[in-house]
Design a protein around this motif. Structure first.
Motif, mmCIF file in Angstrom:
data_model
loop_
_atom_site.group_PDB
_atom_site.id
_atom_site.type_symbol
_atom_site.label_atom_id
_atom_site.label_comp_id
_atom_site.label_asym_id
_atom_site.label_seq_id
_atom_site.Cartn_x
_atom_site.Cartn_y
_atom_site.Cartn_z
ATOM 1 N N THR A 79 0.289 13.089 -9.597
ATOM 2 C CA THR A 79 -0.400 14.095 -8.822
ATOM 3 C C THR A 79 -1.182 13.658 -7.463
ATOM 4 O OG1 THR A 79 -2.445 14.069 -10.311
ATOM 5 C CG2 THR A 79 -0.549 15.596 -10.998
ATOM 6 N N ASN A 80 -1.302 14.848 -6.849
ATOM 7 C CA ASN A 80 -2.123 14.593 -5.493
ATOM 8 C C ASN A 80 -3.502 13.808 -5.962
ATOM 9 O OD1 ASN A 80 -0.208 15.470 -3.923
ATOM 10 N ND2 ASN A 80 -1.124 17.613 -3.924
ATOM 11 N N GLY A 81 -3.748 12.660 -5.025
ATOM 12 C CA GLY A 81 -4.901 12.005 -5.313
ATOM 13 C C GLY A 81 -4.780 10.959 -6.438
ATOM 14 N N SER A 82 -3.488 10.660 -6.729
ATOM 15 C CA SER A 82 -3.378 9.724 -8.047
ATOM 16 C C SER A 82 -3.393 8.112 -7.408
ATOM 17 C CB SER A 82 -2.189 9.910 -8.854
ATOM 18 O OG SER A 82 -0.949 9.908 -8.075
ATOM 19 N N GLY A 83 -3.350 8.053 -6.361
ATOM 20 C CA GLY A 83 -3.132 6.648 -5.750
ATOM 21 C C GLY A 83 -1.752 6.255 -5.152
ATOM 22 N N LYS A 84 -0.896 7.099 -5.179
ATOM 23 C CA LYS A 84 0.356 6.544 -4.891
ATOM 24 C C LYS A 84 0.860 5.967 -3.565
ATOM 25 C CE LYS A 84 2.334 10.821 -5.321
ATOM 26 N NZ LYS A 84 0.912 11.450 -5.272
ATOM 27 N N SER A 85 0.183 6.739 -2.406
ATOM 28 C CA SER A 85 0.212 6.040 -0.911
ATOM 29 C C SER A 85 -0.624 5.223 -0.773
ATOM 30 C CB SER A 85 -0.050 7.384 -0.201
ATOM 31 O OG SER A 85 1.121 8.335 -0.087
ATOM 32 N N THR A 86 -1.693 5.266 -1.713
ATOM 33 C CA THR A 86 -2.919 3.842 -1.371
ATOM 34 C C THR A 86 -1.848 2.712 -1.904
ATOM 35 O OG1 THR A 86 -4.390 5.362 -1.525
ATOM 36 C CG2 THR A 86 -5.025 3.031 -1.952
ATOM 37 N N LEU A 87 -1.506 2.752 -3.150
ATOM 38 C CA LEU A 87 -0.581 1.686 -3.599
ATOM 39 C C LEU A 87 0.317 1.013 -2.562
ATOM 40 C CD1 LEU A 87 -0.047 -0.268 -5.951
ATOM 41 C CD2 LEU A 87 1.609 1.499 -6.853
ATOM 42 N N LEU A 88 1.057 2.106 -1.934
ATOM 43 C CA LEU A 88 2.233 1.438 -1.118
ATOM 44 C C LEU A 88 1.616 0.761 -0.053
ATOM 45 C CD1 LEU A 88 4.299 3.184 -2.793
ATOM 46 C CD2 LEU A 88 5.246 3.955 -0.706
ATOM 47 N N LYS A 89 0.302 1.242 0.608
ATOM 48 C CA LYS A 89 -0.281 0.731 1.639
ATOM 49 C C LYS A 89 -0.851 -0.607 1.301
ATOM 50 C CE LYS A 89 -1.632 5.118 4.032
ATOM 51 N NZ LYS A 89 -2.541 5.948 4.338
ATOM 52 N N ALA A 90 -1.402 -1.040 0.091
ATOM 53 C CA ALA A 90 -1.846 -2.091 -0.413
ATOM 54 C C ALA A 90 -0.668 -3.055 -0.419
ATOM 55 C CB ALA A 90 -2.552 -1.867 -1.863
ATOM 56 N N ILE A 91 0.348 -2.884 -0.855
ATOM 57 C CA ILE A 91 1.703 -3.752 -1.055
ATOM 58 C C ILE A 91 2.110 -4.148 0.497
ATOM 59 C CG2 ILE A 91 3.913 -3.763 -1.791
ATOM 60 C CD1 ILE A 91 3.248 -1.936 -4.018
ATOM 61 N N ALA A 92 1.927 -3.023 1.257
ATOM 62 C CA ALA A 92 2.389 -3.312 2.687
ATOM 63 C C ALA A 92 1.300 -4.179 3.377
ATOM 64 C CB ALA A 92 2.639 -2.131 3.297
ATOM 65 N N GLY A 93 0.264 -4.481 2.874
ATOM 66 C CA GLY A 93 -0.866 -5.356 3.454
ATOM 67 C C GLY A 93 -1.635 -4.613 4.411
ATOM 68 N N LEU A 94 -1.529 -3.302 4.306
ATOM 69 C CA LEU A 94 -2.470 -2.432 5.076
ATOM 70 C C LEU A 94 -3.869 -2.127 4.690
ATOM 71 C CD1 LEU A 94 0.167 0.153 6.283
ATOM 72 C CD2 LEU A 94 -0.356 -2.059 7.510
ATOM 73 N N LEU A 95 -3.824 -2.313 3.347
ATOM 74 C CA LEU A 95 -5.547 -2.189 2.542
ATOM 75 C C LEU A 95 -5.943 -3.329 1.940
ATOM 76 C CD1 LEU A 95 -4.979 1.629 1.193
ATOM 77 C CD2 LEU A 95 -6.470 0.937 3.351
ATOM 78 N N PRO A 96 -7.090 -3.880 2.306
ATOM 79 C CA PRO A 96 -7.596 -5.196 1.689
ATOM 80 C C PRO A 96 -7.901 -4.816 0.282
ATOM 81 C CG PRO A 96 -9.328 -4.258 3.198
ATOM 82 C CD PRO A 96 -7.958 -3.374 3.336
ATOM 83 N N PRO A 97 -7.692 -5.493 -1.013
ATOM 84 C CA PRO A 97 -8.071 -5.319 -2.168
ATOM 85 C C PRO A 97 -9.566 -5.438 -2.147
ATOM 86 C CG PRO A 97 -6.179 -6.769 -2.132
ATOM 87 C CD PRO A 97 -6.783 -6.725 -0.840
ATOM 88 N N ALA A 98 -10.378 -4.654 -3.208
ATOM 89 C CA ALA A 98 -11.574 -4.976 -3.532
ATOM 90 C C ALA A 98 -11.709 -5.821 -4.418
ATOM 91 C CB ALA A 98 -12.198 -3.593 -3.882
ATOM 92 N N LYS A 99 -10.439 -5.941 -5.290
ATOM 93 C CA LYS A 99 -10.334 -6.904 -6.341
ATOM 94 C C LYS A 99 -8.892 -7.130 -6.724
ATOM 95 C CE LYS A 99 -11.702 -7.664 -11.256
ATOM 96 N NZ LYS A 99 -12.141 -6.851 -12.466
ATOM 97 N N GLY A 100 -8.670 -8.243 -7.409
ATOM 98 C CA GLY A 100 -7.263 -8.421 -7.441
ATOM 99 C C GLY A 100 -6.550 -8.682 -6.465
ATOM 100 N N GLY A 101 -5.025 -8.621 -6.468
ATOM 101 C CA GLY A 101 -4.305 -9.145 -5.329
ATOM 102 C C GLY A 101 -2.754 -8.538 -5.386
ATOM 103 N N VAL A 102 -2.128 -8.718 -4.274
ATOM 104 C CA VAL A 102 -0.756 -8.166 -4.078
ATOM 105 C C VAL A 102 -0.083 -9.730 -3.530
ATOM 106 C CG1 VAL A 102 0.994 -6.932 -3.075
ATOM 107 C CG2 VAL A 102 -1.295 -5.859 -3.834
ATOM 108 N N TYR A 103 1.040 -9.872 -4.320
ATOM 109 C CA TYR A 103 1.759 -11.149 -3.593
ATOM 110 C C TYR A 103 3.104 -10.958 -3.456
ATOM 111 C CZ TYR A 103 -2.281 -12.953 -6.026
ATOM 112 O OH TYR A 103 -3.945 -13.010 -6.372
ATOM 113 N N THR A 104 3.827 -11.055 -2.364
ATOM 114 C CA THR A 104 5.139 -10.728 -2.220
ATOM 115 C C THR A 104 5.932 -11.749 -1.540
ATOM 116 O OG1 THR A 104 4.698 -10.134 0.248
ATOM 117 C CG2 THR A 104 4.324 -8.287 -1.496
#
Length: 262
Positions: A79-104
């Protein structure tokens, strides 16, 4: 209780291309301090050190972990506000993680309905600039030009009109056509297929299938669940920033629609 989800086991028979490990994304939003008024009065309050802006944290993604494999097309629903677009931006490297990480393994490319094209320039000029920005050579851009125009399926003559004259659907189709003109290690599509007729959606699905064979992985966010089911071999359901379910598209989408009525 921790927000982190259980560690995801790697399938030794497949090649991982994206690993998301206990990812947390937190937005920090500054409010007005509760006062009313226009920008000028707000500025005066800041100058006088009155009603200093209050900082609020929004925990948009909470301990998300999963592995995407080469050849995957993964739909992301919620649903709206569930974090979908935020997740994509994080995978793209556009948002820094507060914790954890993304590896591509390779370079992710984010394609959204708001992807930057120059509104004052023609569609033709945007094709050239977009291809060059993606790393294609002038010669490769020239070779791809007619293919992009045909795929976007704009109204006759509109390719020579400024982008400011395009409808939202025409702009979305052109953005997708440009992005799909090259092979991507990881392609992230945010709502770009939500606009368009059945003919364009069929072409988009065929193009994504082609990208899956020739490249790495594709992530797709779309409110149209039929597009997700027809295009993806796996679906992740996000709920309040956490993974609610991850698996077969039919099973996940049925559970999602049963729970949300969407």
């Amino acid at each position: 209780m921790s927000d982190a989800q259980p560690a995801v086991a790697i399938d030794p028979t497949r090649e991982p291309i994206v690993v998301v490990d206990d990812l947390h994304i937190i937005y920090r939003v500054y409010g007005s301090g509760g006062g009313r008024g226009n920008a000028a009065t707000a500025l005066m309050r800041v100058v006088k050190r009155e009603n200093r802006p209050q900082m609020k944290e929004i925990h948009a993604v909470r301990g998300v972990s999963f592995i995407a494999y080469r050849g995957d097309a993964i739909g992301v629903v919620g649903t709206n506000g569930s974090g979908k677009s935020t997740l994509l931006k994080a995978i793209a490297g556009l948002l820094p993680p507060a914790k954890g990480g993304v590896y591509t393994d390779g370079q992710p490319s984010l394609l959204g309905v708001n992807a930057a094209l120059m509104k004052d320039l023609t569609g033709s000029r945007n094709i050239i600039l977009g291809c060059l920005a993606m790393g294609l050579t002038p010669e490769e851009t020239k070779e791809k030009y007619d293919e992009i125009v045909k795929f976007a399926d704009l109204k006759p003559g509109f390719i020579d009109y400024p982008m400011s004259t395009y409808s939202s659907g025409m702009g979305a189709r052109l953005r997708f056509a440009i992005a799909a003109a090259r092979t991507h290690d990881v392609m992230l599509i945010d709502e770009a297929l939500a606009t368009g007729d059945a003919k364009f959606k069929r072409r988009s699905k065929a193009k994504i299938d082609e990208l899956r064979k020739d490249a790495g992985a594709v992530f797709l966010v779309a409110h149209n669940l039929d597009v997700i089911e027809e295009t993806c071999n796996r679906v992740i359901w996000l709920d309040e920033g956490r993974i609610k379910m991850d698996g077969d598209p039919k099973e996940v989408l049925k559970a999602y629609t049963d729970a949300t009525g969407k």
